[in-house]
Scaffold this active site. Structure first.
Site, PDB file in Angstrom:
ATOM      1  N   GLY A   1       0.428  -7.922   7.091  1.00 59.09           N
ATOM      2  CA  GLY A   1      -0.445  -7.742   5.866  1.00 59.09           C
ATOM      3  C   GLY A   1      -0.779  -9.040   5.054  1.00 59.09           C
ATOM      4  O   GLY A   1      -0.256 -10.265   5.482  1.00 59.09           O
TER       5      GLY A   1
ATOM      6  N   ASP B   1      -2.431  -2.289  -5.707  1.00 51.63           N
ATOM      7  CA  ASP B   1      -3.146  -2.514  -4.763  1.00 51.63           C
ATOM      8  C   ASP B   1      -3.033  -1.053  -3.849  1.00 51.63           C
ATOM      9  O   ASP B   1      -2.909  -1.253  -2.594  1.00 51.63           O
ATOM     10  CB  ASP B   1      -2.370  -3.541  -3.823  1.00 51.63           C
ATOM     11  CG  ASP B   1      -3.045  -4.270  -2.816  1.00 51.63           C
ATOM     12  OD1 ASP B   1      -4.264  -4.110  -2.691  1.00 51.63           O
ATOM     13  OD2 ASP B   1      -2.241  -4.762  -1.753  1.00 51.63           O
TER      14      ASP B   1
END
Length: 547
Positions: free
Chosen positions: A13, A125
């Site tokens: 990620g 997030d």
């Protein structure tokens, strides 16, 4: 890493790469290694330490807890409990979720957010890839970690830390972010999960973020969303943070709409998703036990593979590939090593061109997944696993002399070398280096020498680390043009590989390698592999270098 053996690569990620490991109590865990550019920033390290310590206080249902962390080494890392689940963004590739499943998903996530906020942490997030659909329901991951990156004001592509499409208006506008920002993000997740459509439309990340930041003047059009879901979206996507519901109120609203509490997760997902989650759970249980670390070399004998690294043998007679060694045998069979007159084997040849041995930090050995190996097709059609060595960089294999390919100014290094690429079993990953060519089944902390990763448990399938295109011909010129003009996506996922549309028998894959060479991989055969759910490939590889 710090005593944790890395068993398999799970994914990658914006903040780093994630690996499967086991705790000292032999429980599965996910270890995230933070990207080097973040780890080299002292401000990030300080903030990361603070945020992870806060995140370790978070406890609750539908929470993936942080178990361990370290910020003192070259690469910061943290370890969390491992959930063999399916990220929501992957699940949505098959289409939106049924509305009852959306309410149960949002209700569980809202309850988890309540626990996060109660510990004084803001997620910052929240997005589909940070929601795991697991055997016991949905789980939140990575809460609070993005704040460490925000605080350092490091910029990445698009100029944002985090995911612009799932930011709140205050986050996108650079204002103070509170717990209410997570509720806004959860509303966006709910909208996308129910319909596949983002309330603020499509477009570049910065464009969508600009629309979100302008919510007070131009709120999103929610008329196309289901009537039952619209009140939830309206409240969550309020421009004023004070008008958004608290997580507990949101969870109660979802329970009323679905008729199920946050712990009632039986049969809540469509059968196809439930089957895939069960497959991943089985794959995680099938990982081999790590072998014991090799004994240190005798005094006066330096380890051949560099400091801190010991090659690991795969179960059975097959060895994991390493970065040094003698050339592989030609198609006629293995050859005896030439005598040196001293009674000792010749020194190992090393690759040049700036591609040194990778040093794996902390652990004495990495684990190779036994079933996830490359095989070299030998004369007569039989397959044999390659030895742990390969030709040196710049050398010319005996079966092909360097000959010019005049139409592009290239020389052939080797041509139509047969390889069989077996899909990785369990949670395995095969890393492919086309310059040698070679494949390694060891878990890698650094993907830089490789052009292709074939990934198992994550469902990624083939991941291209260098731009990979399709060629219409077998010359160097055609390969070069294909690599530029018909570029494939960075990933060709499991379901697409099985359909055989993007990559099929006869496909000529071309790329500029990490060593600057030109490589072509021709797909000559595809065989279904029931264990992995992905095909095995037979291929031929050709490599050119500039004349």
């Amino acid at each position: 890493m710090a005593g944790y053996r890395l068993l398999a690569r799970l994914g990658e990620g914006g903040m780093g790469s994630v690996y499967l490991t086991r705790t000292r109590g032999n429980q599965p865990a996910a270890l995230k290694v933070i990207r080097r550019e973040f780890g080299q920033d002292p401000d990030f390290r300080d903030r990361f330490e603070q945020e992870v310590r806060a995140a370790r206080r978070v406890q609750g249902y539908h929470i993936v807890p942080v178990l361990d962390h370290d910020t003192s080494g070259e690469l910061p890392w943290l370890a969390t409990a491992f959930i063999p689940g399916l990220p929501l963004d992957e699940a949505l590739r098959a289409g939106p979720l049924p509305l009852p499943a959306v309410f149960r998903l949002v209700g569980a996530a809202a309850g988890a957010l309540g626990s996060v906020h109660a510990a004084g942490v803001v997620h910052r997030d929240l997005k589909p890839s940070n929601v795991l659909l697991g055997p016991q329901g949905p789980y939140l991951i990575d809460f609070g970690i993005a704040r460490a990156a925000d605080a350092t004001q490091l910029t990445r592509s698009g100029g944002f830390i985090g995911t612009p499409q799932y930011m709140s208006p205050e986050h996108a506008g650079g204002e103070q972010v509170t717990a209410a920002a997570d509720v806004f993000s959860l509303g966006l997740v709910a909208a996308v999960a129910a319909t596949g459509r983002h309330p603020y439309g499509d477009g570049a990340a910065i464009t969508v973020a600009a629309r979100i930041a302008n919510t007070a003047l131009r709120p999103p059009d929610l008329s196309g969303y289901p009537d039952a879901l619209r009140p939830l979206l309206t409240r969550c996507l309020a421009a004023d943070p004070g008008e958004r519901p608290a997580p507990a109120d949101l969870a109660a609203l979802c329970q009323e709409a679905s008729g199920h509490g946050p712990r009632d997760v039986g049969g809540w997902l469509p059968d196809a998703l439930a089957t895939e989650i069960a497959r991943r759970e089985r794959a995680a249980r099938q990982l081999p036990e790590p072998p014991p670390a090799a004994a240190p070399p005798p005094p006066g004998h330096a380890p051949a593979q560099g400091p801190g690294y010991t090659p690991t043998e795969v179960a059975g007679p097959h060895r994991a590939a390493t970065r040094t060694g003698t050339a592989p045998p030609p198609p006629g069979g293995p050859q005896a090593a030439p005598a040196t007159g001293t009674g000792t084997p010749p020194p190992a040849a090393t690759r040049t061109g700036g591609r040194a041995l990778r040093v794996v930090l902390g652990a004495a050995a990495l684990v190779a997944v036994a079933a996830a190996t490359w095989t070299v097709a030998r004369a007569g059609g039989t397959a044999a696993h390659p030895p742990a060595t390969g030709p040196t960089k710049g050398s010319t294999p005996p079966e092909h002399s360097a000959t010019p390919d005049g139409d592009a100014g290239y020389q052939v290094v080797f041509k139509d070398r047969p390889f069989a690429l077996h899909s990785p079993a369990a949670a395995g990953t095969t890393s492919v280096d086309l310059d040698v060519p070679r494949a390694e089944t060891q878990v890698q902390l650094d993907d830089s020498p490789y052009e292709i990763l074939y990934e198992g448990v994550s469902g990624i399938g083939l991941e291209f680390k260098t731009p990979m295109g399709r060629s219409t011909g077998r010359t160097a010129r055609a390969c070069q043009e294909g690599a530029r003009a018909d570029v494939l996506p960075g990933q060709v996922r499991r379901e697409e590989l099985n359909k055989g549309r993007t990559i099929h028998v006869g496909t000529l894959l071309c790329t500029r390698t990490t060593d600057g060479d030109l490589a072509m991989m021709e797909i000559t055969g595809m065989t279904p592999n029931a264990e992995s759910g992905m095909p095995d490939f037979t291929t031929k590889v050709t490599l050119w270098k500039k004349a």
